[in-house]
Write a protein that holds these residues in place. Structure first.
Motif, PDB file in Angstrom:
ATOM      1  N   VAL A   1      45.852 114.916  52.492  1.00 47.06           N
ATOM      2  CA  VAL A   1      46.419 115.771  51.441  1.00 47.06           C
ATOM      3  C   VAL A   1      45.771 115.410  50.119  1.00 47.06           C
ATOM      4  CG1 VAL A   1      48.515 116.444  50.227  1.00 47.06           C
ATOM      5  CG2 VAL A   1      48.568 116.003  52.682  1.00 47.06           C
ATOM      6  N   CYS A   2      45.660 114.117  49.865  1.00 43.27           N
ATOM      7  CA  CYS A   2      45.106 113.654  48.608  1.00 43.27           C
ATOM      8  C   CYS A   2      43.828 112.870  48.906  1.00 43.27           C
ATOM      9  CB  CYS A   2      46.116 112.741  47.899  1.00 43.27           C
ATOM     10  SG  CYS A   2      45.544 112.155  46.309  1.00 43.27           S
ATOM     11  N   PRO A   3      42.813 112.996  48.249  1.00 47.31           N
ATOM     12  CA  PRO A   3      42.642 113.939  47.141  1.00 47.31           C
ATOM     13  C   PRO A   3      42.425 115.373  47.624  1.00 47.31           C
ATOM     14  CG  PRO A   3      40.585 112.798  47.541  1.00 47.31           C
ATOM     15  CD  PRO A   3      41.578 112.227  48.513  1.00 47.31           C
ATOM     16  N   SER A   4      42.537 116.329  46.725  1.00 44.32           N
ATOM     17  CA  SER A   4      42.459 117.754  47.013  1.00 44.32           C
ATOM     18  C   SER A   4      41.210 118.109  47.824  1.00 44.32           C
ATOM     19  CB  SER A   4      42.422 118.513  45.687  1.00 44.32           C
ATOM     20  OG  SER A   4      41.711 119.707  45.833  1.00 44.32           O
TER      21      SER A   4
ATOM     22  N   LEU B   1      38.630 119.747  45.611  1.00 44.37           N
ATOM     23  CA  LEU B   1      37.824 118.872  44.759  1.00 44.37           C
ATOM     24  C   LEU B   1      36.787 118.106  45.573  1.00 44.37           C
ATOM     25  CD1 LEU B   1      40.516 117.570  42.263  1.00 44.37           C
ATOM     26  CD2 LEU B   1      38.597 119.110  41.806  1.00 44.37           C
TER      27      LEU B   1
ATOM     28  N   GLU C   1      50.800 116.537  44.632  1.00 46.31           N
ATOM     29  CA  GLU C   1      50.476 115.549  45.666  1.00 46.31           C
ATOM     30  C   GLU C   1      49.009 115.604  46.078  1.00 46.31           C
ATOM     31  OE1 GLU C   1      52.502 118.105  46.001  1.00 46.31           O
ATOM     32  OE2 GLU C   1      52.312 119.110  47.952  1.00 46.31           O
ATOM     33  N   GLU C   2      48.313 116.625  45.630  1.00 46.63           N
ATOM     34  CA  GLU C   2      46.901 116.722  46.021  1.00 46.63           C
ATOM     35  C   GLU C   2      46.028 115.797  45.178  1.00 46.63           C
ATOM     36  OE1 GLU C   2      45.368 120.776  47.635  1.00 46.63           O
ATOM     37  OE2 GLU C   2      46.656 121.225  45.901  1.00 46.63           O
ATOM     38  N   LEU C   3      46.571 115.388  44.063  1.00 49.76           N
ATOM     39  CA  LEU C   3      45.773 114.526  43.196  1.00 49.76           C
ATOM     40  C   LEU C   3      46.689 113.490  42.548  1.00 49.76           C
ATOM     41  CD1 LEU C   3      42.766 114.453  42.305  1.00 49.76           C
ATOM     42  CD2 LEU C   3      43.483 115.660  40.246  1.00 49.76           C
ATOM     43  N   THR C   4      46.658 112.293  43.068  1.00 47.14           N
ATOM     44  CA  THR C   4      47.496 111.232  42.490  1.00 47.14           C
ATOM     45  C   THR C   4      46.852 110.746  41.205  1.00 47.14           C
ATOM     46  OG1 THR C   4      46.292 109.590  43.722  1.00 47.14           O
ATOM     47  CG2 THR C   4      48.267 110.465  44.774  1.00 47.14           C
TER      48      THR C   4
ATOM     49  N   HIS D   1      43.771 108.805  41.835  1.00 43.33           N
ATOM     50  CA  HIS D   1      42.583 109.599  42.115  1.00 43.33           C
ATOM     51  C   HIS D   1      42.081 110.348  40.891  1.00 43.33           C
ATOM     52  CE1 HIS D   1      43.556 109.357  46.541  1.00 43.33           C
ATOM     53  NE2 HIS D   1      42.239 109.104  46.499  1.00 43.33           N
TER      54      HIS D   1
END
Lengths: 88, 741
Positions: free
Chosen positions: A18-21, A24, B77-80, B83
């Motif tokens: 899920v992270c990172p996008s 991106l 949640e896609e980018l903490t 990050h």
């Protein structure tokens, strides 16, 4: 976009992430391999289970002048990115 | 311990996110430290708050940039936070932007180029172009359009095409391509579109928005007048060529360079037996099966030579063509390579003609020429032979007349006369064969002629003759020699059809034709003579042709006998027919007009009524002159002899002037090297229109002999003749002269 056997395919597997996008990471890879992609020497294969990425990744790739083709498998999606046919 | 307490309180405050220690800590000995901690706590809170804002700012900016690119914002949640710094998302997006801008510039450059290209095409295209907006108003046009449709118009932009092209206020209700375009929503073409004295092709192409609505229309007008006219001329030319090819008498076949048939006309279809649709694409040698020894050789060789040497072949004869059904034809053939204007060969054309008929005519002409020379020769012999016979018959009849019938020599002279008469018949045949001349008719006993003629050729054969010839048969006016020849021929044929012997029936009957019997003869009185044999008969397929000249089934035959018979009967205004039903023999039927006259029973030749008079005799044969003199003097005439026309005229003139006119003149038609009978009578008649002249000749076929009256003669006597015949003719002439005088 044809499956040109001359092009090398770089695979980016982002399943379960899920992270990172995904977007991106995909953009980062598109930037990093920009030269290879623009010359037609490279193609990028993004493997993901994130449905949202099916919209965001191809839209961004097309803005950058690439073509994207989505293939669905039983467990995931594959987005193949490279030069559009007419520019090869 | 107060410091330990302070530490715990500070940790709790940090943990609970408070920005101060409890109030009681600000008193006592730890109060300065507590004050410092409180300050630090407040600063810490401010810092946290600022950090949070910075993170949110970065997220918001990343999302803003992503939205600009055209994608969706990121979920938290896609980018903490971790990050957020490590991944360098702004860097990534910025770099992507650089690529996007680069791509965009490239696209702009291509668009500019494309626009220039389109503009160049717009102006240089071989037609007039218009671009209309959604209201069908002109927004763009090329120079060709202005030059073609409105060279003097200043305002074009904003007008409707109907104003400029159709010259009207509103678009036409029909025949407008824009209406067609609106109706179908697809590009369309109108061609040919008549415009003034030209023909145009009009193409309308829509430009649509994303929703599919037509926002612009491109109209292209191309002048195709020349194309239409060329096409029409070409089609007329093709039609003319096709008509020509179909109407000529020759077969025509065209091939490609491989020798495959590309075209064949109707005559070629007929001659080869191939239909065009079967033959096209086949090898020429399969369709045109020809055989020729020299100079063509086999079809394959000939064709290869033709295409290699490219030298035309002209009118090669003696070529045989085998048609599809196996029948053979004789043809002549010409062939030539088909050349393009650049001299390259694209195939060959072969022209051929059926010359089987011509060949047959040629052969028949050769036969006829041969026969004619034989005929001339035979005619010459017959002429001399008739002169000889005249002398023999004359002398014999004279000698006999001086004897009493019971004299021993009398019978011998009778026999001599009979033989001479047969010889006379033979020369008659020879003459008929030679010329087939007009019949010299005389009233004849049909019965005697039939019986005598039928008997003659059968001597020495084992064919039995059966006559059914009644006594009361009507007489007819015929050329005895010719009719005798017909009968002899038929009888001879019949006997040849029965080499093992058999019964030959000769029947004759009077026939009154007054209802239509299905015969091509006028009504009247006829004699029907039938010659019926018991031979094998004639097959139906030959029956139609047996009267054709040169048609024969006999290996030695000339094919002339029946043809002469047919012609003789025709000239007597009669009819010759045949019927046969193999194997039951053949019947020939002769129909001849009967005479209304009665046959005199007594032989007038035996009575000599006038035995006085002066007769001028003209003949170039001394022997004839002497026998004629003897015969006439014996009968009591006075005779003056001359050997040619000039002398005859001189003698006749002199006699006329001295008052001693000749009572009759006997003139030979043919005088060697001198003035003949025809010229002599013309000049004698101008001297004496009342002249009594008799013509005589061994050439019975000469037209003067059958039509002597129109030449000025009052009598005719074919050679040879007997004394009685001569004196009877002379006396009839003199009598006629005295009666009219």
């Amino acid at each position: 976009m044809s499956n040109d056997p001359q092009s090398r395919i770089i695979q980016v597997d982002m399943r379960g992430q899920v992270c990172p996008s995904t977007l991106l990471v995909a953009m980062d890879n598109l930037n990093r391999h920009g030269e290879g992609l623009q010359s037609g020497a490279l193609k990028l294969l993004i493997i993901t289970d994130n449905r949202e990425a099916l919209h965001t990744v191809p839209a961004t790739a097309e803005n950058m002048g690439y073509a994207a083709r989505i293939t669905k498998t039983t467990s995931h999606y594959e987005i193949l990115i490279g030069l559009p046919d007419q520019e090869r | 311990m107060p410091s330990e307490n302070l530490y715990e309180l500070t940790s709790l405050a940090i943990l609970e996110g408070r920005d101060s220690l409890p109030e009681q800590q600000l008193t006592g000995e730890t109060s300065p430290l507590a004050g410092l901690i409180n300050q630090l706590l407040r600063e810490n809170q401010t810092l946290r708050h600022d950090h949070q804002r910075a993170v949110e700012y970065i997220r918001a900016k990343i999302n803003q940039l992503l939205m600009v690119i055209g994608t969706v914002p990121l979920r938290a949640e896609e980018l903490t936070e971790e990050h957020l710094i490590d991944l360098d998302p702004l860097g990534i997006v910025a770099q992507s932007f650089a690529r996007i801008l680069e791509h965009s510039r490239e696209t702009n450059r291509k668009l500019a180029l494309a626009r220039d290209e389109i503009q160049a095409i717009f102006q240089s295209v071989g037609g007039s172009l218009l671009v209309l907006n959604e209201k069908q108003r002109i927004i763009s046009y090329n120079e060709n359009f202005r030059a073609s449709f409105c060279p003097d118009q200043e305002e074009i932009i904003g007008k409707g095409c109907h104003e400029i092209i159709c010259k009207r206020d509103s678009p036409p209700a029909d025949f407008c391509i824009l209406q067609k375009l609106q109706a179908t929503g697809r590009g369309c073409t109108m061609s040919p579109w008549p415009f003034a004295d030209r023909y145009l092709r009009v193409v309308a192409t829509p430009i649509k928005d994303n929703a599919g609505a037509i926002i612009q229309t491109v109209l292209l007008y191309v002048d195709i007048t020349e194309l239409i006219e060329t096409r029409s001329a070409l089609s007329a030319e093709k039609e003319r060529l096709a008509t020509t090819l179909e109407s000529i008498a020759e077969g025509v076949i065209a091939t490609d360079t491989e020798g495959r048939v590309t075209m064949l006309n109707r005559v070629a279809e007929k001659l080869t037996g191939w239909e065009a649709r079967q033959a096209i694409g086949k090898s020429i040698c399969e369709v045109l099966q020809i055989e020729n020894q020299e100079p063509l050789g086999s079809c394959g060789d000939f064709f290869q030579d033709l295409l290699q040497s490219q030298i035309p072949v002209e009118r090669v004869e003696n070529t045989n063509l085998t048609a599809l059904d196996g029948s053979a034809l004789s043809i002549y053939l010409s062939a030539a390579p088909i050349r393009q204007p650049d001299q390259s060969v694209t195939g060959a054309i072969i022209v051929f003609r059926d010359i089987s008929g011509e060949q047959r005519i040629k052969e028949e002409l050769a036969k006829a020429a041969k026969l004619e020379s034989i005929g001339l020769f035979a005619g010459g012999i017959a002429h001399d032979f008739n002169n000889l016979l005249t002398a023999i018959l004359g002398n014999v009849s004279l000698a006999r007349a001086q004897l009493s019938p019971d004299h021993a020599v009398f019978q011998l002279l009778n026999e001599t006369e009979k033989s001479s008469n047969r010889a006379k018949g033979l020369t008659q045949q020879l003459l008929t064969f030679a010329r087939g001349g007009a019949p010299i008719t005389s009233l004849t006993s049909s019965r005697t002629l039939i019986i005598d003629s039928a008997r003659f050729p059968l001597s020495g054969t084992n064919v039995r003759l059966d006559f059914a010839v009644p006594d009361e048969l009507w007489p007819f006016e015929v050329d005895e020699g010719q009719i005798s020849q017909v009968l002899q021929n038929l009888v001879l044929n019949a006997s040849q059809a029965m080499p093992e012997g058999g019964l030959l029936r000769v029947a004759a009957a009077n026939l009154q034709l007054d209802a239509d019997p299905g015969l091509p003869l006028p009504f009247g009185r006829y004699l029907k003579i039938s010659v019926v044999d018991q031979g094998p008969g004639i097959p139906a397929e030959n029956l139609d042709r047996i009267f054709e000249p040169f048609y024969t089934t006999k290996s030695t035959g000339q094919g002339l006998g029946l043809a002469i018979c047919y012609s003789i009967i025709k000239k007597h205004r009669g009819l010759l027919t045949v019927e046969s039903s193999p194997p039951d023999g053949t019947a020939f039927h002769i129909y001849l007009p009967a005479s209304e006259q009665q046959l005199e029973v007594a032989e007038i030749t035996e009575t000599v009524e006038v035995k006085s008079g002066r007769i001028l005799v003209m003949d170039d044969d001394e022997m004839i002159l002497s026998v004629v003199r003897a015969m006439l003097e014996f009968s009591g005439y006075e005779v003056v002899e001359v050997e040619d026309g000039e002398t005859a005229i001189a003698v006749y003139k002199k006699a006329l002037e001295s008052g001693g006119r000749f009572d009759a003149v006997l003139i030979d038609l043919t005088i060697r090297g001198g003035l003949g009978g025809k010229e002599a009578i013309a000049r004698l008649r101008s001297l004496d229109p009342g002249i009594r002249a008799i013509v005589s000749s061994g050439y019975a076929s000469d037209p003067i002999m059958s039509d002597y009256r129109s030449y000025g003669f009052c009598g005719v006597i074919p050679k040879p003749y007997r004394a009685q015949e001569l004196t009877a003719t002379i006396s009839a002439a003199i009598r006629g002269g005295r009666e009219t005088a």
